[in-house]
Design a protein around this motif. Structure first.
Motif, PDB file in Angstrom:
ATOM      1  N   TYR A 155     -30.384 132.670  56.653  1.00  0.00           N
ATOM      2  CA  TYR A 155     -31.098 132.799  55.634  1.00  0.00           C
ATOM      3  C   TYR A 155     -31.383 131.459  55.303  1.00  0.00           C
ATOM      4  N   LEU A 156     -30.706 130.415  55.045  1.00  0.00           N
ATOM      5  CA  LEU A 156     -30.627 129.205  54.535  1.00  0.00           C
ATOM      6  C   LEU A 156     -31.342 128.454  55.700  1.00  0.00           C
ATOM      7  N   ALA A 157     -31.159 128.334  56.800  1.00  0.00           N
ATOM      8  CA  ALA A 157     -32.091 127.555  58.005  1.00  0.00           C
ATOM      9  C   ALA A 157     -33.649 128.041  57.950  1.00  0.00           C
ATOM     10  N   VAL A 158     -33.843 129.392  57.972  1.00  0.00           N
ATOM     11  CA  VAL A 158     -35.191 129.749  58.099  1.00  0.00           C
ATOM     12  C   VAL A 158     -35.694 129.617  56.577  1.00  0.00           C
ATOM     13  N   ALA A 159     -35.182 129.580  55.338  1.00  0.00           N
ATOM     14  CA  ALA A 159     -35.929 129.275  54.121  1.00  0.00           C
ATOM     15  C   ALA A 159     -36.208 127.785  54.009  1.00  0.00           C
ATOM     16  N   VAL A 160     -35.404 127.061  54.480  1.00  0.00           N
ATOM     17  CA  VAL A 160     -35.533 125.381  54.507  1.00  0.00           C
ATOM     18  C   VAL A 160     -36.619 125.259  55.458  1.00  0.00           C
ATOM     19  N   THR A 161     -36.776 125.721  56.520  1.00  0.00           N
ATOM     20  CA  THR A 161     -37.834 125.518  57.678  1.00  0.00           C
ATOM     21  C   THR A 161     -39.014 125.878  56.971  1.00  0.00           C
ATOM     22  N   ALA A 162     -39.175 127.241  56.624  1.00  0.00           N
ATOM     23  CA  ALA A 162     -40.545 127.625  56.171  1.00  0.00           C
ATOM     24  C   ALA A 162     -41.083 126.841  55.031  1.00  0.00           C
ATOM     25  N   ILE A 163     -40.306 126.263  53.945  1.00  0.00           N
ATOM     26  CA  ILE A 163     -40.787 125.334  52.963  1.00  0.00           C
ATOM     27  C   ILE A 163     -40.957 124.290  53.373  1.00  0.00           C
ATOM     28  N   GLY A 164     -40.550 123.785  54.360  1.00  0.00           N
ATOM     29  CA  GLY A 164     -40.822 122.439  54.941  1.00  0.00           C
ATOM     30  C   GLY A 164     -42.043 122.650  55.472  1.00  0.00           C
ATOM     31  N   ALA A 165     -42.533 123.702  56.552  1.00  0.00           N
ATOM     32  CA  ALA A 165     -43.653 123.787  57.157  1.00  0.00           C
ATOM     33  C   ALA A 165     -44.684 124.077  56.682  1.00  0.00           C
ATOM     34  N   GLN A 166     -44.949 124.577  55.209  1.00  0.00           N
ATOM     35  CA  GLN A 166     -45.689 125.091  54.512  1.00  0.00           C
ATOM     36  C   GLN A 166     -45.736 124.855  53.070  1.00  0.00           C
ATOM     37  N   PRO A 167     -46.651 124.192  52.333  1.00  0.00           N
ATOM     38  CA  PRO A 167     -46.606 124.286  50.990  1.00  0.00           C
ATOM     39  C   PRO A 167     -46.101 125.419  50.071  1.00  0.00           C
ATOM     40  N   TRP A 168     -45.551 125.353  49.129  1.00  0.00           N
ATOM     41  CA  TRP A 168     -44.998 126.792  48.578  1.00  0.00           C
ATOM     42  C   TRP A 168     -46.112 127.544  48.100  1.00  0.00           C
ATOM     43  N   GLN A 169     -47.107 127.055  47.530  1.00  0.00           N
ATOM     44  CA  GLN A 169     -48.208 127.668  47.021  1.00  0.00           C
ATOM     45  C   GLN A 169     -48.779 128.792  47.993  1.00  0.00           C
ATOM     46  N   ARG A 170     -48.694 128.569  49.048  1.00  0.00           N
ATOM     47  CA  ARG A 170     -49.522 129.420  50.007  1.00  0.00           C
ATOM     48  C   ARG A 170     -48.643 130.732  50.657  1.00  0.00           C
ATOM     49  N   PHE A 171     -47.403 130.660  49.891  1.00  0.00           N
ATOM     50  CA  PHE A 171     -46.735 131.948  50.271  1.00  0.00           C
ATOM     51  C   PHE A 171     -47.193 133.196  49.518  1.00  0.00           C
TER      52      PHE A 171
ATOM     53  N   VAL B 182     -37.061 128.656  63.628  1.00  0.00           N
ATOM     54  CA  VAL B 182     -36.456 127.349  62.985  1.00  0.00           C
ATOM     55  C   VAL B 182     -36.717 126.150  64.150  1.00  0.00           C
ATOM     56  N   ALA B 183     -36.596 126.306  65.463  1.00  0.00           N
ATOM     57  CA  ALA B 183     -36.834 125.353  66.264  1.00  0.00           C
ATOM     58  C   ALA B 183     -38.327 124.921  66.478  1.00  0.00           C
ATOM     59  N   VAL B 184     -39.287 125.911  66.319  1.00  0.00           N
ATOM     60  CA  VAL B 184     -40.558 125.495  66.315  1.00  0.00           C
ATOM     61  C   VAL B 184     -41.235 124.880  64.957  1.00  0.00           C
ATOM     62  N   GLY B 185     -40.518 125.617  63.676  1.00  0.00           N
ATOM     63  CA  GLY B 185     -41.008 125.553  62.482  1.00  0.00           C
ATOM     64  C   GLY B 185     -40.688 124.038  62.048  1.00  0.00           C
ATOM     65  N   LEU B 186     -39.632 123.697  62.601  1.00  0.00           N
ATOM     66  CA  LEU B 186     -39.094 122.244  62.341  1.00  0.00           C
ATOM     67  C   LEU B 186     -39.898 121.018  62.705  1.00  0.00           C
ATOM     68  N   THR B 187     -40.753 121.396  63.661  1.00  0.00           N
ATOM     69  CA  THR B 187     -41.479 120.325  64.350  1.00  0.00           C
ATOM     70  C   THR B 187     -42.677 120.194  63.154  1.00  0.00           C
ATOM     71  N   GLY B 188     -42.825 120.942  62.252  1.00  0.00           N
ATOM     72  CA  GLY B 188     -43.971 120.868  61.513  1.00  0.00           C
ATOM     73  C   GLY B 188     -43.530 120.472  59.864  1.00  0.00           C
ATOM     74  N   PHE B 189     -41.945 120.167  59.964  1.00  0.00           N
ATOM     75  CA  PHE B 189     -41.320 119.943  58.774  1.00  0.00           C
ATOM     76  C   PHE B 189     -41.862 118.736  58.066  1.00  0.00           C
ATOM     77  N   SER B 190     -42.109 118.871  56.653  1.00  0.00           N
ATOM     78  CA  SER B 190     -42.691 117.796  55.792  1.00  0.00           C
ATOM     79  C   SER B 190     -41.849 117.733  54.431  1.00  0.00           C
ATOM     80  N   ALA B 191     -41.151 116.713  54.188  1.00  0.00           N
ATOM     81  CA  ALA B 191     -40.240 116.588  53.070  1.00  0.00           C
ATOM     82  C   ALA B 191     -41.214 116.786  51.743  1.00  0.00           C
ATOM     83  N   GLY B 192     -42.365 116.377  51.878  1.00  0.00           N
ATOM     84  CA  GLY B 192     -43.202 116.481  50.815  1.00  0.00           C
ATOM     85  C   GLY B 192     -43.479 117.841  50.096  1.00  0.00           C
ATOM     86  N   ASN B 193     -43.398 118.931  51.010  1.00  0.00           N
ATOM     87  CA  ASN B 193     -43.246 120.064  50.627  1.00  0.00           C
ATOM     88  C   ASN B 193     -42.410 120.541  49.554  1.00  0.00           C
ATOM     89  N   PHE B 194     -41.296 119.841  49.496  1.00  0.00           N
ATOM     90  CA  PHE B 194     -40.321 120.072  48.428  1.00  0.00           C
ATOM     91  C   PHE B 194     -40.514 119.433  46.991  1.00  0.00           C
TER      92      PHE B 194
END
Length: 480
Positions: A270-286, A201-213
């Motif tokens: 769960y919620l913290a990691v899910a929000v961080t993961a989506i914010g750090a990577q476009p959903w299509q790449r999962f 969460v700490a590292v992933g939030l550094t790459g957070f982009s609201a556009g990924n939502f």
């Protein structure tokens, strides 16, 4: 066979009396509040994070966050029901034992089968992903990549998932050594798991982009619901806590506290990691991404060390999840064997270690086979089906037990009764209806096989099947 025989119930007093035995043939009370909470957290955190995003995000898109909320609300309602039943009937067997005391033998047998499917299949699903993170770690640390033929099951690009089999064998050996030792090892592993998820969460939030939502729900509400059903299997840790009912010190206080502590911790993570993961990577790449969270860290930082640390932590964490889930299944088999619904070898407890050795070996072998040859998606959905059916039985069991045994001592009572248990059952049934069609087909096959076993063996050998309608006497102490 008469309806009366199918609905015969095992009294709560008998269940508690059996759980109170000591010495050879009985489980030992050696688990405290922190160790039990760690069992719940260890069985839950990880199953829904380390790999479920790769199957649920493609279905729901960024709205998978809502899927987690739906699953968490359902689990929260059920957790309250589990807390009351666990404090009132602190025995091994979890919802199987609760169903036996409230809804009768046939329902209890069906719930027991669902629990065996829930634990055995989920352990296999978890073990499947261990090889993914092991591959990621060995690649980053040593430049080595295990061949695909030996790290994935048929249908997923491989032939035989060797790392999964190795993991299950290691867990089986540890469980045979004793539950006290296993609980201590698991508690240490849970601490490592929490640290690496906080790191993510700490590292992933550094790459957070609201556009990924955006778009938030590309597959509409149907996608959100389907993902919630898949995700739900990750909440089996709540059930795993109650399977330890006969091995917990001060169970009426410890069991409900551990269940509620587990729920709060895992839902937050769960919620913290899910929000961080989506914010750090476009959903299509999962979709189809292996060792997904480690890969996200590598992409966000541009360096391999965060992914290396996370992959190493995931290897340890997935070990602890597998440990707890297999432990839970062995205790379900123990309880069913003690009731005569399964052959007596499942109840044999080692006088030296206090563990059901034969039982544990059988579970380990079955889980290893499933993990070696079945694809992850089918395993995840089958686990959700078993979990939701068991949780529905627990929710309804609260209402039955309140009516039949209002005098029973309870260390915890469900608030807003009977609204809470009815809502819990309704949410569970709702999520069941959103599972894939092939899951229902596989579940029907399992139930058909279970019915054959029950009517040809279990109904005749049940300890409640005495000619005079009374229970058979306590069997001789089991030794191995």
């Amino acid at each position: 066979m008469s309806t009366t025989r199918l609905l015969r119930r095992k009294s709560v007093d008998t269940l508690i009396a059996e759980a109170g035995g000591t010495g050879a043939g009985h489980l030992r009370r050696s688990i405290g509040l922190w160790q039990l909470s760690a069992i719940g957290i260890g069985a839950t955190v990880g199953t829904g994070i380390f790999f479920v995003l790769t199957t649920s995000v493609p279905e729901a898109g960024p709205a998978v966050v809502l899927s987690f909320v739906i699953a968490a609300v359902t689990a929260g309602l059920t957790a309250l029901c589990y807390a009351e039943l666990a404090s009132a009937i602190p025995v091994a067997g979890s919802s199987y034992s609760y169903a036996y005391a409230t809804m009768g033998e046939l329902v209890a047998f069906g719930v027991g089968v669902c629990l065996l499917m829930e634990y055995g299949v989920s352990a296999s699903a978890i073990a499947v992903t261990w090889g993914q993170y092991l591959n990621q770690f060995s690649n980053l640390a040593f430049g080595l990549h295990l061949p695909a033929a030996l790290t994935a099951p048929p249908g997923a690009g491989g032939v035989f998932n060797l790392p999964a089999v190795v993991l299950v064998l290691l867990v089986t050996v540890l469980l045979i050594r004793g539950v006290g030792e296993s609980a201590k090892v698991n508690a240490a592993m849970v601490a490592i798991k929490l640290v690496i998820l906080v790191l993510f969460v700490a590292v992933g939030l550094t790459g957070f982009s609201a556009g990924n939502f955006t778009p938030f729900a590309p597959n509409g509400w149907d996608g959100v619901q389907t993902a919630a059903s898949t995700i739900f299997f990750s909440f089996i840790g709540l059930d795993a806590v109650s399977t330890a009912g006969e091995e917990v010190r001060d169970p009426r206080r410890t069991l409900p506290l551990a269940i509620l502590i587990s729920l709060v911790v895992v839902t937050t993570l769960y919620l913290a990691v899910a929000v961080t993961a989506i914010g750090a990577q476009p959903w299509q790449r999962f979709d189809g991404q292996e060792a997904g969270l480690a890969q996200i860290l590598q992409d966000v930082t541009g360096h391999s060390w965060p992914a290396l640390v996370f992959a190493a932590g995931a290897i340890v964490s997935i070990f602890s999840i597998t440990l707890v889930v297999i432990y839970g299944q062995t205790r379900i088999l123990y309880a069913m064997g003690r009731d005569g619904l399964l052959p007596s070898p499942f109840t044999r407890v080692s006088a030296r270690t206090g563990t059901p050795v034969w039982n544990t070996l059988a579970v380990g072998a079955a889980v290893a086979v499933l993990a070696a040859v079945f694809p992850l998606k089918l395993l995840a959905d089958m686990t959700s089906m078993g979990t939701l059916v068991a949780f529905t039985a627990v929710s309804l069991g609260i209402i039955v037990l309140r009516r039949t045994r209002p005098d029973l001592p309870r260390g915890f009572k469900v608030p807003l009764y009977p609204v809470t248990p009815l809502l819990s059952a309704a949410f569970c049934v709702y999520l069941i209806t959103k599972l894939h069609a092939d899951t229902f087909l596989a579940f029907a096959v399992v139930l058909a096989l279970a019915a054959v076993l029950y009517f040809t063996y279990s109904a005749k050998h049940s300890r409640l099947a005495g000619r005079d309608g009374s229970e058979h006497p306590e069997p001789p102490e089991n030794r191995s």
